[in-house]
Design a protein around this motif. Sequence first.
Motif, mmCIF file in Angstrom:
data_model
loop_
_atom_site.group_PDB
_atom_site.id
_atom_site.type_symbol
_atom_site.label_atom_id
_atom_site.label_comp_id
_atom_site.label_asym_id
_atom_site.label_seq_id
_atom_site.Cartn_x
_atom_site.Cartn_y
_atom_site.Cartn_z
ATOM 1 N N THR A 91 -5.406 -17.027 5.712
ATOM 2 C CA THR A 91 -6.070 -16.088 4.839
ATOM 3 C C THR A 91 -5.576 -16.432 3.260
ATOM 4 O O THR A 91 -4.361 -17.031 3.193
ATOM 5 N N PRO A 92 -6.384 -16.072 2.307
ATOM 6 C CA PRO A 92 -5.668 -16.579 0.866
ATOM 7 C C PRO A 92 -4.491 -15.861 0.528
ATOM 8 O O PRO A 92 -3.809 -16.433 -0.302
ATOM 9 N N GLU A 93 -4.241 -14.866 1.080
ATOM 10 C CA GLU A 93 -3.224 -13.705 0.372
ATOM 11 C C GLU A 93 -1.976 -13.888 1.238
ATOM 12 O O GLU A 93 -1.091 -12.969 1.149
ATOM 13 N N HIS A 94 -1.937 -14.594 2.363
ATOM 14 C CA HIS A 94 -0.901 -14.295 3.439
ATOM 15 C C HIS A 94 0.736 -14.628 3.059
ATOM 16 O O HIS A 94 0.761 -15.486 2.165
ATOM 17 N N ILE A 95 1.224 -13.723 3.418
ATOM 18 C CA ILE A 95 2.741 -14.012 3.233
ATOM 19 C C ILE A 95 3.832 -13.995 4.629
ATOM 20 O O ILE A 95 3.162 -13.513 5.651
ATOM 21 N N SER A 96 4.885 -14.528 4.461
ATOM 22 C CA SER A 96 5.848 -14.303 5.617
ATOM 23 C C SER A 96 7.104 -13.538 5.044
ATOM 24 O O SER A 96 7.471 -13.657 4.115
ATOM 25 N N VAL A 138 3.725 -1.448 -2.184
ATOM 26 C CA VAL A 138 4.473 -2.434 -2.971
ATOM 27 C C VAL A 138 4.051 -3.758 -2.850
ATOM 28 O O VAL A 138 3.978 -4.290 -1.932
ATOM 29 N N GLY A 139 3.348 -4.286 -3.850
ATOM 30 C CA GLY A 139 2.848 -5.811 -3.900
ATOM 31 C C GLY A 139 3.947 -6.778 -3.850
ATOM 32 O O GLY A 139 4.889 -6.522 -4.682
ATOM 33 N N LEU A 140 3.726 -7.724 -2.996
ATOM 34 C CA LEU A 140 4.957 -8.810 -2.911
ATOM 35 C C LEU A 140 4.555 -10.361 -3.301
ATOM 36 O O LEU A 140 3.377 -10.476 -2.879
ATOM 37 N N VAL A 141 5.273 -10.928 -3.970
ATOM 38 C CA VAL A 141 5.011 -12.205 -4.256
ATOM 39 C C VAL A 141 6.205 -13.198 -3.872
ATOM 40 O O VAL A 141 7.353 -12.794 -3.343
ATOM 41 N N GLU A 142 5.870 -14.519 -4.001
ATOM 42 C CA GLU A 142 7.048 -15.686 -3.613
ATOM 43 C C GLU A 142 8.452 -14.998 -4.215
ATOM 44 O O GLU A 142 8.614 -14.801 -5.266
ATOM 45 N N GLY A 170 6.534 8.622 5.684
ATOM 46 C CA GLY A 170 6.880 8.583 4.236
ATOM 47 C C GLY A 170 7.544 7.315 3.829
ATOM 48 O O GLY A 170 7.912 7.134 2.747
ATOM 49 N N ALA A 171 7.560 6.279 4.783
ATOM 50 C CA ALA A 171 7.959 4.830 4.405
ATOM 51 C C ALA A 171 6.799 4.310 3.359
ATOM 52 O O ALA A 171 5.627 4.423 3.651
ATOM 53 N N PRO A 172 7.253 3.513 2.300
ATOM 54 C CA PRO A 172 6.183 2.775 1.789
ATOM 55 C C PRO A 172 5.832 1.529 2.487
ATOM 56 O O PRO A 172 6.312 1.006 3.370
ATOM 57 N N ILE A 173 4.561 1.173 2.129
ATOM 58 C CA ILE A 173 3.878 -0.057 2.695
ATOM 59 C C ILE A 173 4.124 -1.263 1.642
ATOM 60 O O ILE A 173 3.880 -1.100 0.440
ATOM 61 N N TYR A 174 4.388 -2.396 2.211
ATOM 62 C CA TYR A 174 4.757 -3.639 1.503
ATOM 63 C C TYR A 174 3.549 -4.497 2.111
ATOM 64 O O TYR A 174 3.367 -4.866 3.301
ATOM 65 N N ALA A 175 2.987 -5.015 1.084
ATOM 66 C CA ALA A 175 1.780 -5.994 1.432
ATOM 67 C C ALA A 175 1.759 -7.224 0.392
ATOM 68 O O ALA A 175 2.378 -7.009 -0.633
ATOM 69 N N PRO A 176 0.937 -8.235 0.633
ATOM 70 C CA PRO A 176 0.896 -9.373 -0.305
ATOM 71 C C PRO A 176 0.212 -8.843 -1.672
ATOM 72 O O PRO A 176 -0.918 -7.931 -1.460
ATOM 73 N N GLU A 177 0.658 -9.103 -2.794
ATOM 74 C CA GLU A 177 0.202 -8.697 -3.997
ATOM 75 C C GLU A 177 -1.273 -9.210 -4.112
ATOM 76 O O GLU A 177 -2.317 -8.685 -4.631
ATOM 77 N N ALA A 178 -1.542 -10.367 -3.599
ATOM 78 C CA ALA A 178 -2.727 -11.211 -3.699
ATOM 79 C C ALA A 178 -3.783 -10.517 -2.955
ATOM 80 O O ALA A 178 -5.089 -10.756 -3.242
ATOM 81 N N ALA A 179 -3.551 -9.762 -1.954
ATOM 82 C CA ALA A 179 -4.467 -9.082 -1.314
ATOM 83 C C ALA A 179 -5.386 -7.859 -2.104
ATOM 84 O O ALA A 179 -6.310 -7.367 -1.838
ATOM 85 N N LYS A 180 -4.789 -7.484 -3.001
ATOM 86 C CA LYS A 180 -5.544 -6.439 -3.945
ATOM 87 C C LYS A 180 -5.645 -5.183 -3.090
ATOM 88 O O LYS A 180 -6.580 -4.599 -3.349
ATOM 89 N N CYS A 181 -4.626 -4.733 -2.332
ATOM 90 C CA CYS A 181 -4.958 -3.404 -1.673
ATOM 91 C C CYS A 181 -5.196 -2.145 -2.620
ATOM 92 O O CYS A 181 -4.741 -2.078 -3.439
ATOM 93 N N GLU A 182 -6.091 -1.595 -1.891
ATOM 94 C CA GLU A 182 -6.582 -0.266 -2.775
ATOM 95 C C GLU A 182 -5.965 1.163 -2.779
ATOM 96 O O GLU A 182 -6.164 1.932 -3.171
ATOM 97 N N PHE A 183 -4.674 0.961 -1.625
ATOM 98 C CA PHE A 183 -3.962 2.060 -1.168
ATOM 99 C C PHE A 183 -2.495 2.002 -1.970
ATOM 100 O O PHE A 183 -2.142 0.735 -2.515
ATOM 101 N N GLU A 184 -1.790 3.122 -2.012
ATOM 102 C CA GLU A 184 -0.397 2.912 -2.608
ATOM 103 C C GLU A 184 0.413 1.938 -1.789
ATOM 104 O O GLU A 184 0.571 2.065 -0.507
#
Length: 481
Positions: free
Chosen positions: A111-116, A87-91, A71-85
């Motif tokens: 990759t173009p969308e990479h975050i740390s 939380v999009g992250l930015v700088e 049930g935990a949310p997924i956090y991913a780079p907003e720039a990745a434009k992921c198609e699943f539910e």
Amino acid sequence: MQIIPFFVRGIAHSSYILAGKKSCAVIDPQRDVEVYIRETKSRGLKITHILETHLHADFVSGHMDLAELTGAPIYAPEAAKCEFEHVGLVEEDKFEIEDMTVRVLETPGHTPEHISYVVSDTSRGPDPTAVFCGDTLFVGDVGRPDLFPGKARELASILYDSLHKKLLSLPDSCEVYPAHGEGSLCGRAMGAKRSSTIGYERKYNYALQIPDREGFIENLTTDMPPAPDHFSRCSEINRKGLTKLREIPPLKELPPGEFFRFAGRYDTEVLDSRHYDNFGGEHVPGAWCIDLRSNFATYAGWLLPPEKQILLVSDSEENARESAVWLHRVGLDRIVGFLSGEMFAWATAGLRASHVPQVSIPELYEWARSKNPPLILDVRAPSEYESFHIENALNIQVQDLRERYRELDPEAEYAVICSTGQRSGIGCSILKKHGFSRVNNAAGGMTGYNAAGFGPECPMCALSWAGKAGKKETAVIQQGK
């Protein structure tokens, strides 16, 4: 604050649990996520965050299975434009896990969308304690920027800024936790150690010693190892959202007759994961030989047509199921089943088999000097071949044989050689699939050739992670071989 690492050897993938006292995040999870469920349960932890640094190219991530189970949310780079539910992250986005503050840095280049993810343990102080940097910064290396056709120089320049303007602005004491270690094709010269510090990498990482942007770009876009076919495929799977493992039909145990009927279909491939010498003794006609002891997942992802169904031949049910796990990790999900009773059952059912003679190195040495020598086909990488090879051997890298077999005479006799016999086993199976009948595998490869005193010691075999036969194959994979 606790950091619990996990490492998948065959693809050199590192993932992590970042934990407080009761809650935790899983960072860059592997596809078979039971390891995180077991670990957190044993520690009394609740998974509250699933963090992705980028769209992984070399493996399919387990974020969706883990989200469903916890049930935990997924956090991913907003720039990745992921198609699943998610939380999009930015700088400079921030969130907290108990006493830890997690800050996002955009670090594109690999990759173009990479975050740390930069983590501060506020129970002790405000300074950054650790950075989960994915494939931007490795121990002894940096992420390769050449995975996107036509964009290598542009991404290398962006990577230079991500490293020098962002990650190297962190304190020297900040611990570095990358998503890969030695043996991965996401870099070129990773160290054996799996974590480091900003200060140590600043001082000793070869790529960070290149002072100017142009020199960095030139270095990171020249003589890079080839990228396997499945890299672009896995990235897109990770962006769109993968099929959950529980939704994949269970592996069937197929008796020889049913296996034979499946194997004859145009939309089906047979994959034999036994030792290459067992494959040579007897195998299903038309089968691929990819030794489970070798860099199995990488070669399977690289070579097998993803649109085809897969039938497995192994030397035990346990190894068949292990083979399936590795195939799922590189996005090959259309696995129908495995041969019940192994090749013994196939033989006693009266079904036709094919063979590849295994030639010992002393025999090959004598044969090559006889009146009727074979054509020696060296399927190692060009850099291995150039360092030392048997006189008059023809060099075609194993993955290139899929197309370049057309350059060869199908009536000639071949002795195929690599470093140990595993890649040459693959090469033999490719030639056999295309109608070559006089094919022999050089068992022991150049490692055996050198050990027998016919050549110099293999420099690849001295690597820290190349102590066993299977790891030697991983070593040459890391060099693109």
